[in-house]
Design an enzyme around this catalytic site. Structure first.
Site, PDB file in Angstrom:
ATOM      1  CG  ASP A 284      -2.167   0.907   0.949  1.00  0.00           C
ATOM      2  OD1 ASP A 284      -2.147   1.678  -0.033  1.00  0.00           O
ATOM      3  OD2 ASP A 284      -3.132   0.866   1.739  1.00  0.00           O
TER       4      ASP A 284
HETATM    5  C1  BGC Z   1      -4.998   3.346   0.325  1.00  0.00           C
HETATM    6  C2  BGC Z   1      -5.247   2.345  -0.779  1.00  0.00           C
HETATM    7  C3  BGC Z   1      -5.101   2.993  -2.121  1.00  0.00           C
HETATM    8  C4  BGC Z   1      -3.739   3.650  -2.213  1.00  0.00           C
HETATM    9  C5  BGC Z   1      -3.461   4.294  -3.558  1.00  0.00           C
HETATM   10  C6  BGC Z   1      -3.739   4.153   0.113  1.00  0.00           C
HETATM   11  O1  BGC Z   1      -3.678   5.220   1.004  1.00  0.00           O
HETATM   12  O2  BGC Z   1      -4.935   2.664   1.561  1.00  0.00           O
HETATM   13  O3  BGC Z   1      -6.510   1.775  -0.626  1.00  0.00           O
HETATM   14  O4  BGC Z   1      -5.297   2.062  -3.141  1.00  0.00           O
HETATM   15  O5  BGC Z   1      -3.638   4.628  -1.207  1.00  0.00           O
HETATM   16  O6  BGC Z   1      -4.181   5.435  -3.745  1.00  0.00           O
END
Ligand code: BGC
Length: 758
Positions: A284
């Site tokens: 993530d």
């Molecule tokens: C979130 C994810 C997301 C990623 C990319 C993160 O902060 O937890 O769900 O896909 O950002 O935007």
């Protein structure tokens, strides 16, 4: 051009989860031959996923990221929108980098692209898998027409504590339903041919257990038994993997004391060895470098641990990019580990068809004609209406298109808030507000009068935090009394009052945890004042999470929960309020009476001291002094403008051997005066197990449509599979003994029967 010869290989690769079938594929040979020409640095470059940000035209080529792409230091990009911007970046990769390896382009296409569907929690309340699959199909169609080939969806984190704002992004509290939805979404995104230019790669997230953050505080610690992981929280991730999801995203939290992003047991033992996942794993956003704060080592050490654990791609941290060469020299990781990660990412690119045509998703004509189309918006309107849950109705709804309707509330005239959280591609200002929807619906048949009535929140600071990302509700600087008095004045001349209140779009979602899940006090004061007028009041509830609605349930005559319905929400709300569509949504998450009851869910354990049925409190029993154990609205609950009655629950046998099945039949009658849809739900309880079993578990459901007076017999089949579970030693199977079967229109009001597994 699509390489037709590769098609059968693709099907084997993504739909059958067996190790043997994956080894010697055409893709393997192609990737291996490419990798023979790659330097170590180029291989590590493929593991890097920076965020692009949005460039204005012409800027991209001179950006820092462009230089990295040129040097082969980037495997994919995200947060970049439009064919033009994406093509510009792809050209740099393909024409200027040494080997011309195309990039992946990712985006959080969570519940639609520009045509936005209800937030996932809302969509799950439709219990309509075909509809959900179709929303994902349209999302893929639109996103791929705009250059995107990879979505960070489906999010399938179970959540039983709605203090956590990201409950809005998932499918509620139930493993079985969430797993069915996960499969439908993967099918919708990836279709049957990943190389087609209108399908995109899915990414199941957040692996794992992110929805069980302690105290509902985002990014917080998770600590859970293996038993619970396998029987509950793992179920939807596994289903998505088995449906062929091409990628998995790790979660921010730790699991068993090890951050998920570097948890070898999770990423390699469970995901790859037990579930045969053969796609790639991405971290993530900065979850690699965040392991420094977790107390798991410095950047070099956490990056090495993540790679060794099975992580393939690093979102934003650049830990893998900047430290793996050093770690390799120092013997902390092996070249095989780098090769394996690089190979998985390149394989995905081959499967997407990017090596055949890197611009396959960059067609300006498609971008012009396939996005935010009339047809897609029509479907978004249908999907929105299906997601709404009628929580209460004392003969107020449906409304008639006549007289004067007062529309009041901070969310009544708020187009930017209709699409809810995680709708990054939405055209906010073009979303249909409630005010617009009602006006269009009544035309000149009725008069709609509007007043805001209150701000979103009594505390301006909270309101500011809850209205970020261009979703301001234009805070009214006047006192609450003055703003309310204005609404009460218009309410005086109305026949009925519609109050559009609740949460703003950004009051749920990421980093939007709440300790108080009431409707904010200033809005509740408005509601009270409206109810006190004695006129019929309909509460149109916007929310991204279950709220505590005890007062509202007791005092407001009608409550329609509309979540965040998407770009066409306003029209869909009008459809349901005026009865052009009969609501049929059912809650996929329990609505508690009080935040102190959390975590709360229907599939609870009985405990050794259960409260006797029908009682409020008993000393030395499992309960509270100050509130009963009941929810305000149970899982599976939702009303209709008609009524349904259940009768004649019958089992084909009172006994079953493991290889047999039992047929469960039940009669459902539409006992009201309108046609309507009902979600018939089947739950099972295993009365005695080698480990204790929940009081009820959803095992099957059917959504049916009945005309007034019509009776239909619905049948379900119970096999050993429905009775199986993971035991304490994590072996899986059913155990002989007695089982109860429950069938009904929600998890509380059910008919009951019993049988024995021999
Ligand atoms: C979130 C994810 C997301 C990623 C990319 C993160 O902060 O937890 O769900 O896909 O950002 O935007």
């Amino acid at each position: 051009m699509k390489n037709l010869l590769l098609m059968p290989v693709f099907f084997l690769g993504f739909s059958c989860i067996t190790k043997e079938k994956l080894s010697d594929t055409e893709f393997d040979r192609k990737v291996d031959s490419l990798m023979q020409r790659m330097t170590l640095e180029e291989k590590i470059g493929q593991l890097n996923l920076p965020s692009a940000g949005q460039f204005t035209t012409g800027q991209a080529a001179n950006s820092e990221i462009a230089k990295k792409i040129e040097q082969g230091m980037v495997g994919g990009l995200f947060n970049i929108k439009s064919v033009k911007a994406i093509k510009e970046m792809q050209q740099i990769a393909v024409e200027k980098s040494r080997l011309g390896i195309p990039l992946l382009f990712g985006m959080d296409v969570i519940h639609g692209y520009e045509s936005v569907f209800p937030i996932p929690l809302g969509l799950s309340c439709s219990w309509d898998l075909e509809l959900i699959e179709h929303t994902a199909r349209i999302a893929a169609q639109e996103a791929s027409a705009d250059g995107i080939n990879w979505t960070f969806s489906p999010m399938v984190d179970l959540c039983r504590d709605p203090r956590w704002g990201r409950v809005s992004e998932g499918n509620g509290e139930d493993p079985f339903l969430s797993a069915e939805i996960a499969k439908a979404m993967v099918r919708g995104y990836q279709g049957s041919d990943l190389a087609a230019n209108n399908t995109i790669l899915a990414c199941v997230k957040h692996f794992a257990l992110y929805g069980a953050a302690e105290a509902g505080r985002d990014y917080n610690t998770v600590d859970m038994s293996r038993y619970r992981m396998y029987n509950e929280y793992f179920v939807p991730y596994k289903a998505a993997v088995e449906a062929g999801a091409g990628s998995v995203m790790t979660s921010f939290n730790e699991v068993d004391g090890i951050p998920a992003t570097a948890n070898k047991w999770l990423l390699t033992e469970v995901l790859r060895n037990q579930w045969y996942f053969n796609g790639f794993i991405v971290s993530d956003y900065t979850s690699v470098s965040e392991m420094i704060d977790h107390g798991y080592g410095d950047l070099q050490s956490v990056s090495a641990k993540a790679l060794a654990a099975g992580l393939d791609m690093d979102m934003v941290s650049e830990g893998l990019l900047t430290t793996l060469t050093k770690s390799l020299k120092e013997g902390k990781i092996s070249e095989q580990q780098i090769n394996a990660a690089c190979k998985r990412i390149l394989t995905a690119k081959f499967k997407l068809g990017l090596f055949d045509d890197p611009y396959r998703y960059c067609d300006e004509n498609r971008a012009k004609s396939e996005i935010f189309t009339e047809q897609n918006r029509k479907f978004a309107r249908i999907a929105a209406a299906q997601s709404f849950v009628l929580l209460k109705n004392n003969n107020v709804l449906p409304l008639q298109k006549k007289g004067t309707i007062a529309l009041v509330g901070p969310l009544a005239n708020a187009p930017t808030n209709m699409t809810g959280t995680w709708s990054v591609a939405a055209r906010f200002s073009e979303s249909v507000s409630v005010l617009q929807g009602l006006q269009k619906a009544v035309g000149d048949k009725a008069k709609i009068i509007y007043a805001k009535g209150s701000n979103l929140h009594e505390d301006p600071l909270v309101e500011e935090r809850a209205t970020m990302f261009g979703k301001s509700l234009n805070r009214d600087p006047r006192s609450p009394e003055i703003i309310r008095a204005e609404a009460l004045r218009i309410a005086q001349s109305a026949d009925v009052i519609v109050a559009a209140v609740g949460e703003s779009a950004e009051m749920s979602g990421e980093s939007a945890s709440r300790v108080n899940i009431d409707i904010p006090q200033t809005q509740r004061d408005l509601l009270k004042a409206l109810v006190n007028t004695g006129k019929p009041v309909v509460l149109v509830l916007f929310t991204g999470r279950p709220l505590t609605l005890t007062w509202e349930n007791e005092n407001v005559p009608a409550i329609l929960n509309v979540w965040f319905g998407g770009s066409e929400a306003g029209d869909a709300i009008a459809d349901v309020l005026f009865g052009d569509v009969n609501p049929s949504g059912k809650l996929t998450t329990t609505f508690p009476q009080h935040v102190g009851q959390l975590p709360m869910y229907y599939a609870q354990k009985n405990t050794g001291r259960p409260l006797a049925s029908g009682l409020w409190f008993q000393k030395f029993r499992s309960n509270y002094l100050d509130v009963s154990n009941d929810p305000v609205y149970p899982f599976g609950y939702g009303l209709s403008y008609t009524t349904f009655s259940y009768s004649n629950l019958t089992l084909s046998s009172k006994e079953m051997r493991p290889q047999d099945s039992i047929r469960v039949t039940v009669e459902i009658t539409n006992s009201g005066t309108r046609e309507g849809a009902e979600v018939v739900q089947l739950y099972i309880r295993d009365l005695v197990g080698s480990i204790t079993r929940p009081v009820k578990e959803l095992k099957a459901f059917k959504k049916i449509n009945l005309k007034p007076g019509e009776t239909r017999t619905i049948s379900f089949s119970i096999t050993e599979r429905e009775l199986s579970f993971y035991r304490a030693d994590l072996t899986y199977g059913a155990e002989p003994g007695k089982f109860q079967v429950f069938v009904g229109g929600n998890s509380r009001d059910v008919l009951q029967a019993e049988f024995e597994l021999l």
